[in-house]
Enzyme design. Structure first.
Site, PDB file in Angstrom:
ATOM      1  N   GLY A  53      73.499 126.125  30.279  1.00 42.64           N
ATOM      2  CA  GLY A  53      74.692 126.687  29.672  1.00 42.64           C
ATOM      3  C   GLY A  53      75.155 127.922  30.416  1.00 42.64           C
ATOM      4  N   GLY A  55      77.122 131.770  30.437  1.00 46.53           N
ATOM      5  CA  GLY A  55      76.926 132.946  29.606  1.00 46.53           C
ATOM      6  C   GLY A  55      75.686 133.728  29.999  1.00 46.53           C
ATOM      7  CG  HIS A  56      72.310 132.174  30.286  1.00 41.24           C
ATOM      8  ND1 HIS A  56      72.022 132.833  29.113  1.00 41.24           N
ATOM      9  CD2 HIS A  56      72.313 130.846  29.993  1.00 41.24           C
ATOM     10  CE1 HIS A  56      71.843 131.927  28.153  1.00 41.24           C
ATOM     11  NE2 HIS A  56      72.020 130.720  28.669  1.00 41.24           N
ATOM     12  CE  LYS A 104      68.276 128.799  31.255  1.00 44.31           C
ATOM     13  NZ  LYS A 104      69.258 128.012  32.040  1.00 44.31           N
ATOM     14  CG  ASP A 109      69.568 123.128  29.677  1.00 45.56           C
ATOM     15  OD1 ASP A 109      70.716 122.764  29.321  1.00 45.56           O
ATOM     16  OD2 ASP A 109      69.292 124.306  29.946  1.00 45.56           O
ATOM     17  CG  HIS A 214      70.736 130.134  24.454  1.00 47.04           C
ATOM     18  ND1 HIS A 214      69.482 130.000  24.973  1.00 47.04           N
ATOM     19  CD2 HIS A 214      71.576 129.554  25.345  1.00 47.04           C
ATOM     20  CE1 HIS A 214      69.554 129.345  26.123  1.00 47.04           C
ATOM     21  NE2 HIS A 214      70.805 129.066  26.376  1.00 47.04           N
TER      22      HIS A 214
END
Lengths: 328, 328
Positions: A53, A55-56, A104, A109, A214
């Site tokens: 995802g 946002g990291h 991860k 994922d 998250h």
């Protein structure tokens, strides 16, 4: 929600276009299906692909480049990428020596990378990262992959660049992962753009210990304490987990979650350095900054990797990515 | 106040100790009087020294190293360093070819660097940075130095490394400063640790346009608008200020104030890239990230530097600092 966006729908694509332009000396961006990949290819090299995802940031796109990843597949914010992304990325960067996925440990994922591996008919082709010790090893889906991912990607990236074969890269990645433990603490929640409000509520005098990346709640909500007390707890759990021998060489990584200033991250680093030094460890390498973030979350994590000579040498090897660059 | 600190009094010193340990391959830290300096010296080279209040990290300590600054003098958070710091730093790094101070235009910084220059009997030894176009040129104390400072430090740093003499370094620094314009916007205020609460109040649907880097209020408080509209305004003011010729080569710098995620900064970069490209500029170089921060402020600034061939070549020259590293 106060963010620099036009709409939540266009944020990721426009941001990646900007990222690719700002780092055109290193990467290319394929908009559909979406992946970021090196602008130079090397044949005969194991191709390393990660993703997850968004946002990291800078994880993972900021780690694409010589000495680290060959491609990164970004999903929407906190949402797994889909197998067609990994498939297209693998086809773009496969140099003939095989493809290794660095994944991860999150259900989405794992499932989507597995599907991509099946579609590519690639057996036994991933390293699973589960360095977050906040959850017990017996947790139903296992432990989460967090800031230790960058360390695996750097070390395996150097090995792949040096010509290690697929089996060696996979074994090395698993060894680095097993030698790595992380734990995080949040001062605030974060706001997913499509959601528009903080993921969890937290009082002005409370912090979340053992938090993921998250916006999940942490292991426990506790009262805000001093930086020294926070470090004692995080570092203590990590030390108990890894049980390093006296004199053990380590890499100490202080990772910011996105909204914590460097002045605080370096304070945390100093306190963690003192903690581990007092317990006999030799801090041989360091990484301090925002590398595996959780959007606009204030907070940080500590990661410790037990180093052997090979890992140390691979950590020091040249790397040329948007977020990590040395020796190139 | 939610921060990683033990006490506001110990934050800076402990943080700098951590910074120096994490970057021991590049810098040394002198605790009293306080300055950070390169761990290698080069004789016959103009020594570049900057400094200012802390809370803007990585500026300036993160810019100490080969190809950039020789030393940085950090004051307490948002507080000018004192002349004894510059004096000691100058004595430590003077390589026999003179010392150039790079000073952001704030009354305290200007006064204290001037006092240090007098004590060192150094005439005409500073470059004043005033790239923030939020205030009119006629403002009583002039315009503020903000994110353009890093660009001056990088370009003059490369020239000094290449052997440029003191007069040439000073002239170059002034030329880069005059070719550079910045403007910022804040979504939130920031919290100075010793104060314990946000510097200004701002509503959930408001932003501060034309903000500085010390939690000052901006030029005006306006309603939150889209990222595209924000970029139109910032970039428009910068374009009007610099009046670049069509085809002009530029460096575009999107600087985060500390709490804004990279996904948003790269979105802003893409929108600014489109804005300036449509107006005929050639964006030859880019810098996107948190470089001149304002503690935990959410927000960003745009900086544009009109490049000539010399400046471009010096920008590309090797640099090895904690925050900027390439070619080394």
């Amino acid at each position: 929600m106060k963010k620099f966006i036009d709409t939540p729908d266009t944020l990721l694509q426009t941001s990646l276009q900007g990222f690719a332009k700002a780092h055109a000396d290193i990467v290319l961006f394929n908009p559909e299906p979406r992946f970021v990949y090196r602008n130079t290819r090397k044949t005969g090299k194991v191709a390393l692909i990660s993703g997850g995802g968004s946002g990291h940031e800078p994880l993972h796109s900021g780690f694409v480049g010589v000495g680290m990843l060959d491609a990164a597949c970004p999903g929407q914010v906190f949402t797994s990428p889909t197998p067609d992304q990994m498939l297209a990325a693998a086809q773009a960067v496969d140099g003939g020596a095989g493809v290794l996925f660095i994944v991860k440990n999150y259900a989405g994922d794992v499932m989507n990378f597995e599907m991509a591996a099946e579609m590519l008919d690639l057996p036994n082709t991933s390293v699973l990262i589960d360095d977050d010790i906040s959850l017990p090893k017996t947790h139903s889906i296992g432990r989460r992959g967090v800031a230790g991912t960058a360390i695996v990607e750097k070390i395996v990236g150097a090995a792949a660049e040096n010509g290690a074969d697929l089996a060696a890269c996979k074994a090395l990645g698993e060894r680095v992962n097993q030698s790595t433990a992380s734990m995080g603490v949040a001062l605030t929640s974060c706001t997913v753009p499509a959601l528009g409000h903080p993921t969890f509520a937290i009082a002005d005098d409370e912090i979340e210990m053992g938090v993921g990346i998250h916006g999940e709640r942490g292991r426990e909500t506790v009262k805000l304490v001093s930086a020294s007390e926070i470090v004692e707890q995080l570092a203590g759990h990590i030390f108990d987990e890894l049980k390093p021998a006296a004199g053990q060489a380590v890499l100490l990584h202080v990772n910011g979650f996105g909204a914590t200033p460097l002045i605080e991250l370096h304070l945390i680093y100093e306190l963690a350095w003192q903690y581990f030094s007092k317990r006999g460890l030799t801090i041989q390498r360091s990484l301090v900054g925002n590398f595996t973030t959780s959007l606009d979350m204030a907070g940080c994590s500590l990661t410790l990797t037990l180093l052997d000579e090979e890992m140390l040498s691979l950590w020091d090897a040249p790397v040329n990515t948007a977020a990590l660059r040395w020796g190139c």
